[in-house]
Structures are given as C-alpha cells and as structure tokens.
Design an enzyme around this catalytic site. Structure first.
Site, PDB file in Angstrom:
ATOM      1  N   ASP A   1       2.388   7.133  14.353  1.00  0.00           N
ATOM      2  CA  ASP A   1       2.694   6.113  13.339  1.00  0.00           C
ATOM      3  C   ASP A   1       3.983   6.456  12.602  1.00  0.00           C
ATOM      4  O   ASP A   1       4.177   6.087  11.453  1.00  0.00           O
ATOM      5  CB  ASP A   1       1.526   5.955  12.359  1.00  0.00           C
ATOM      6  CG  ASP A   1       1.297   7.225  11.556  1.00  0.00           C
ATOM      7  OD1 ASP A   1       1.886   8.278  11.897  1.00  0.00           O
ATOM      8  OD2 ASP A   1       0.530   7.174  10.575  1.00  0.00           O
TER       9      ASP A   1
ATOM     10  N   MET B   1      -4.170   6.139  18.469  1.00  0.00           N
ATOM     11  CA  MET B   1      -4.205   5.888  17.026  1.00  0.00           C
ATOM     12  C   MET B   1      -3.298   6.829  16.244  1.00  0.00           C
ATOM     13  O   MET B   1      -3.067   6.626  15.051  1.00  0.00           O
ATOM     14  CB  MET B   1      -5.640   6.054  16.493  1.00  0.00           C
ATOM     15  CG  MET B   1      -6.730   5.305  17.270  1.00  0.00           C
ATOM     16  SD  MET B   1      -6.440   3.512  17.432  1.00  0.00           S
ATOM     17  CE  MET B   1      -6.688   2.970  15.740  1.00  0.00           C
ATOM     18  N   GLY B   2      -2.804   7.898  16.885  1.00  0.00           N
ATOM     19  CA  GLY B   2      -2.115   8.936  16.125  1.00  0.00           C
ATOM     20  C   GLY B   2      -0.671   8.617  15.753  1.00  0.00           C
ATOM     21  O   GLY B   2      -0.258   8.817  14.609  1.00  0.00           O
TER      22      GLY B   2
ATOM     23  N   LYS C   1       6.583  10.798  16.664  1.00  0.00           N
ATOM     24  CA  LYS C   1       5.196  11.150  17.003  1.00  0.00           C
ATOM     25  C   LYS C   1       4.865  10.685  18.427  1.00  0.00           C
ATOM     26  O   LYS C   1       5.339   9.639  18.870  1.00  0.00           O
ATOM     27  CB  LYS C   1       4.226  10.531  16.000  1.00  0.00           C
ATOM     28  CG  LYS C   1       4.229  11.245  14.642  1.00  0.00           C
ATOM     29  CD  LYS C   1       2.995  10.870  13.846  1.00  0.00           C
ATOM     30  CE  LYS C   1       2.959  11.507  12.472  1.00  0.00           C
ATOM     31  NZ  LYS C   1       1.776  11.057  11.705  1.00  0.00           N
TER      32      LYS C   1
ATOM     33  N   LYS D   1       0.850  -1.193   0.000  1.00  0.00           N
ATOM     34  CA  LYS D   1       0.000   0.000   0.000  1.00  0.00           C
ATOM     35  C   LYS D   1       0.877   1.231   0.000  1.00  0.00           C
ATOM     36  O   LYS D   1       1.809   1.334   0.789  1.00  0.00           O
ATOM     37  CB  LYS D   1      -0.889   0.046   1.239  1.00  0.00           C
ATOM     38  CG  LYS D   1      -1.758   1.327   1.275  1.00  0.00           C
ATOM     39  CD  LYS D   1      -2.509   1.471   2.575  1.00  0.00           C
ATOM     40  CE  LYS D   1      -1.606   1.981   3.683  1.00  0.00           C
ATOM     41  NZ  LYS D   1      -2.356   2.229   4.935  1.00  0.00           N
TER      42      LYS D   1
ATOM     43  N   HIS E   1      -9.781  13.601   9.415  1.00  0.00           N
ATOM     44  CA  HIS E   1     -10.344  12.502   8.642  1.00  0.00           C
ATOM     45  C   HIS E   1     -10.525  11.222   9.473  1.00  0.00           C
ATOM     46  O   HIS E   1     -11.602  10.617   9.507  1.00  0.00           O
ATOM     47  CB  HIS E   1      -9.365  12.261   7.484  1.00  0.00           C
ATOM     48  CG  HIS E   1      -9.569  11.023   6.712  1.00  0.00           C
ATOM     49  ND1 HIS E   1     -10.612  10.885   5.837  1.00  0.00           N
ATOM     50  CD2 HIS E   1      -8.859   9.865   6.667  1.00  0.00           C
ATOM     51  CE1 HIS E   1     -10.537   9.688   5.270  1.00  0.00           C
ATOM     52  NE2 HIS E   1      -9.483   9.046   5.759  1.00  0.00           N
ATOM     53  N   GLN E   2      -9.454  10.815  10.176  1.00  0.00           N
ATOM     54  CA  GLN E   2      -9.487   9.523  10.859  1.00  0.00           C
ATOM     55  C   GLN E   2     -10.315   9.562  12.141  1.00  0.00           C
ATOM     56  O   GLN E   2     -10.876   8.542  12.549  1.00  0.00           O
ATOM     57  CB  GLN E   2      -8.051   9.071  11.173  1.00  0.00           C
ATOM     58  CG  GLN E   2      -7.933   7.640  11.664  1.00  0.00           C
ATOM     59  CD  GLN E   2      -8.483   6.631  10.665  1.00  0.00           C
ATOM     60  OE1 GLN E   2      -8.370   6.795   9.453  1.00  0.00           O
ATOM     61  NE2 GLN E   2      -9.141   5.587  11.173  1.00  0.00           N
TER      62      GLN E   2
END
Lengths: 331, 331
Positions: free
Chosen positions: B225, B222-223, B229, B69, B139-140
């Site tokens: 990645d 979830m942030g 971060k 991907k 968005h997420q």
C-alpha cells in the site's frame, strides 16, 4: 492523555495576532532549517456542485507533531448567513500516532494566512508604504488589511471587489481592526494607487495589469491556491522579485504557476526565495527601491500546525474545552 | 446539528462484519457508477524516525458526505503494549462543509480492509477452497483470515511470519473468530498448500515465487500500500488475472506497481478490472478453473467513508458518544 476538542470561538480566544505571527515565523524558520516538512496538498474537486474541500498535512520535527487540516469552501453558505470557509485541524503525536486535538480553525485560518503576509511585508514592503490596495472583499481580505496595517504606516485603504456581496462586512471589519474606513474604487485605480497591493480573490484570470503597478510596489498575492487560479499578469510576475511560502507548492497551485509555465521562473529559482530563507537572512529581499516585490502565498500546512500547537498549549488550561478519548492509544 | 465524537470501542460496537461488508459493497458499486470519488493518497514520510502517517480522502455523492482519514503506523508501540495502527476518520457535509463526526477507527479499519477481501474472494476464489494460507501475522492478518473463512469452506489455516512477535495474538484471534487453530509453516509450504493465499506483510521484496503457486489459487494481496512495497514475484502477477480496488492507486502504491513498471499491466487494463466492475457484473472474474486470480488491495478512502457513515447512523442513537460543536456552522 486525551484528545482536546476545541471549538472555533474558544480557539480564537486562545491566541492573539502577535502570537500567531510569532508562531508562523518560527515554523517557516524550522522549514528552512529542515526541521519541518510539508506534504502534498489534496484538492478534492467534484465533491459537490459548489462546495470544495482541501486537505493539507505537515509535520514539525522539533515538537513531534503531525497535522492534517480539512478546509472547505461552500460559497452557497452566504445565502444561509453562514461562513463560506471552515477549517478543521487534527493534530497527532508522531511518537505513537495518537490523536492530540481537533480544532475548529475557521478564523485561525484567516489569521495564519495573514500572518505570513505580515512577515513578508515586514521584509519586502517599502518602510514608508502609506496606501494599501486590496482586491477582493471576502472573509480573508479583512485579515490581510489588518495584517498589513500592523507592519506599515498605512493611512489609506483602497479596495475593489467583483461583486458587492461582502463589501459591507469587509468595511466594518477593516474599520474595527485598523481604524481606517476603506474607500471603494475601480480595480485599475486601486492597483495604480497602492504602495502595497493585496490580492485576495478566487479569480482564474489576471486582474492586475503589468502597466498599472508602480515601481517599488509590494504585492501580497494571497488569492491563488489551486491550479488555474490567477490574479496577476504573468509579465508582472516576470518583472518582479518573487518570494513564496513553499516553492514546490507555489509552482503548481500558487500565483507563480503561470510564470513557471511561461518559463519566466523555475522551481529551483523559487527554492532560493522562500519566506523561511528571507526570515533567516539567507536571501536578499528587495534589491532596489524601485523593484516590484511579490509574496506568492498559497498557504502551507505548517501554518496550520503552528497555530494549532499554540491553541493546544492554551486550551489545555481551559474549562470550556471537551476532553475525550478517540483511539485506543489514549485509553 | 453537532459533531459526534465516537471513540474506537464505541465505533466497533456500532457495526457487525456483515454490515461493514454490505456498506463496502455499496460504495464500490457507487464508485463504479461514478457516484463516488477518491482523491490522492498522501504518504507522510519522514515525519518521525519510525512512525508514518497517511491521509486518504473521498466523497460519496449519493449521501453528500466527504471524509478524510488519518492513519498512523508506529511499530514501536508494540513495545509499549499499544496498537501500532490508528485510524481517525473525519466526516463532513458537502452541502455546507460542516464537520459531522470524528471517529476512532483502528479496528474498523481492519474490518473495512478485510471486507473488500471478502467481496473479492466471493467472486474470484474457487468455491471449494479448503486451505487458507496467510503470510504475515500482524493486526490485519487476523481480520483477513476471518473474512475469508466467512465466504469459503476453509478447514485449515497455514501461516508464516518473518518474526514470531505477533504469532500468539494472531493464533488466539483467528481461533476465536473462525474456530480454526492456525498451523505455522515455512513461507514456501504455505504458498504451495493454499487454495486461497492472503499476503498481509509490510514486505518490500517479493516473498511468493511464481512456481510455488498452484493453478486455480486465489491470492488476496493486502500488504502493498505504498511505493516500493511488494509481496509477489512480478512473474506471478503477470501470469494471473488481476483485479484492483482502484486502478490509479494500485498502479502506484499497490502490488500492481511492479507489473505496471515491468510493462505487464497498464492502468487502462486495471481500470476495466476493478472490484466495482466485478460486483456490478461488468467484467468477468475467473475465466478458467486453473487460472490464478489476484485481488490487489491498497485500501481506498471510500471504504473508510462507507464504514464511517454506518457508525454515524448508529452512534446518533447512543448515549456514550460525545456531541459537541467545532466549527461556526454547527452553532
């Protein structure tokens, strides 16, 4: 704006070897000038009992395009009469992230790899090189013979392969492209006779001994492109002037990995001896006529991107290309 | 045999959230059972002054499919009224290396990410969780709110964002999916009130302080990645029971990277606390009602492959999909 889907036969019709060589030259110069970047190579092992995948990505800052190529190697395909290698290149616009093209690049992959060999041979091989030795007779070997014959006055091609599986198609292809019918010989004989020696095997142990190689020979080490692969005695690499496509990659997956591990070469050494620096005239190539030179190519993602950009430019004008939308950015 | 080109709107119509969650569950179980593999994540930095690319690849040994991907993040797209994220998934047959599909997966990417959150929340969050806190409104974030509301009896959604840019579209989407209108508050208030806290920002410094989080809270981190971060105080991670999607990845690019660097967690710890192990019942989830649990998700390539395989199965029966050939293997 839409995405171009270019199949392998169409992609191949879009370009000539001359154009591929010119595009590959430009991208190596861009890399040397800091205007292009190459990212980590992913080697997907264990995906299948025999098939392997690799992912190579890069960006051309001059054109604002990013590419990711998925290459596969499925040796069992030969039994089904299918090519063992496939390459699929995805190209993206770096301004928006939008996909621009998907290109079937199996044969283009062979050309972009051989183009780097040709560029290096132009600058490193003795001008009077008459005998080309080729180790390996797979898909890529024919491209390498073709590339070398374009840049040096080759009169004889000697070759050797571990198995006879692909010998016939290799001989046919080489004859068609170069006009020379390759002669088969033992590995040692080929190495001893060669003015230019191209190694194009998947070997994981040294095939070419130090003492077989004559002073002044140029070696195109095209086979090693993964950890553990090796075609040349580490002493042969130690005693040669080595150039690489990309130092950080060659030191890990190229032929140079063994000389680096043995302490004969460092990544820093190799960083000064890149094809880009050589093309830019920033580093001396061959220092003496009796020096052995090696071009260690594991193949970099920018070669894929360079060829893909050529294909996109040409394919945009063709009718036999699929135009569609994939992401929300094109719709 | 041919390649399916599935655009983003069509791909989205092919699947429901329930199906995505079930497929993501299966692939995490396959990973835990050693029947799927994830390869190194490529972070292409410096490709553009604001746009970044990432490449994630994986194989499902059960189905014989490999995927790569390419995700992009172009924050400037918002000004042009375009989505900032795109995801394009290529799928290959591992037996031959042939390309099988190219899928526009922007929204599917949001669903596959949120599906892992939902799976973890089912097993880790207190059954009576009523208040959902959401940090970030991009968005997420809307997908994450939707996912949590599907698995717990959420009555209130409190949220905070650094900028007001995406607040309106977030509120509209969350209301549409969950029936709840989110209320805006300060970061601290949101964290203090939450039974479940979802952090969905691109932050590179801790936003949530240890002392703000009540005993028994479940945090969906979830942030984070990418290297650098961070959303949670390292002491908060230290004092929590942490689960990850994939240990080797979480320790380098997930929220856990900071606790690993500080010596509070090791990769070996995390290897026993994966979502796959949790789903398989091989590791205990929450040990006490007053324990804080964290699910650290950086998103793994197998989630992409799981969703892509669902889309391929459905898209094969549809008329609004492009069927073409790319490599010589399909022709």
């Amino acid at each position: 704006v839409c995405v171009l889907i270019v199949s392998e036969p169409v992609a191949e019709q879009c370009v000539t070897f001359d154009e591929v060589e010119a595009a590959v030259r430009e991208i190596f110069l861009a890399l040397h000038a800091g205007q292009a970047r190459v990212f980590e190579v992913v080697r997907a092992t264990g995906a299948h009992k025999t098939t392997g995948f690799g992912v190579k990505s890069a960006v051309n800052l001059r054109t604002g395009r990013f590419s990711a190529k998925v290459g596969s190697y499925a040796p069992d395909n030969a039994r089904r009469g299918l090519p063992a290698h496939t390459s699929t290149i995805l190209v993206f616009d770096t301004a928006t992230g939008a996909p621009v093209a998907m290109i079937g690049a199996g044969r283009l992959n062979g050309m972009r790899t051989a183009a780097a060999n040709a560029l290096a041979a132009r600058l490193l091989a003795a001008p009077s090189s008459r005998v080309l030795g080729v180790l390996g007779t797979g898909h890529q070997a024919a491209f390498e013979a073709w590339a070398v014959c374009r840049v040096r006055p080759i009169e004889r091609i000697l070759c050797w392969a571990r198995t006879s599986q692909s010998v016939e198609s290799f001989a046919t292809e080489v004859k068609a492209h170069t006009g020379i019918r390759p002669e088969f010989a033992e590995c040692e004989q080929v190495a001893r006779a060669a003015d230019i020696l191209a190694t194009v095997t998947p070997s994981t142990r040294a095939l070419v001994r130090r003492e077989w190689v004559r002073p002044g020979t140029h070696i195109a080490a095209m086979g090693a492109d993964a950890a553990g692969k090796q075609e040349l005695d580490v002493e042969l690499v130690r005693d040669s002037r080595v150039f690489v496509d990309r130092a950080e990659q060659a030191a890990v997956i190229g032929e140079s990995q063994h000389a680096v591990r043995a302490g004969y070469l460092t990544v820093e050494d190799l960083q000064t001896r890149t094809l880009g620096a050589l093309l830019a005239g920033a580093v001396q190539g061959r220092e003496r006529a009796d020096q052995i030179t090696v071009f260690d190519s594991s193949g970099i993602a920018l070669q894929d991107l360079a060829v893909a950009e050529l294909v996109i430019e040409r394919a945009a004008k063709r009718a036999d290309v699929v135009r569609t939308t994939v992401s929300l950015l094109e719709t």
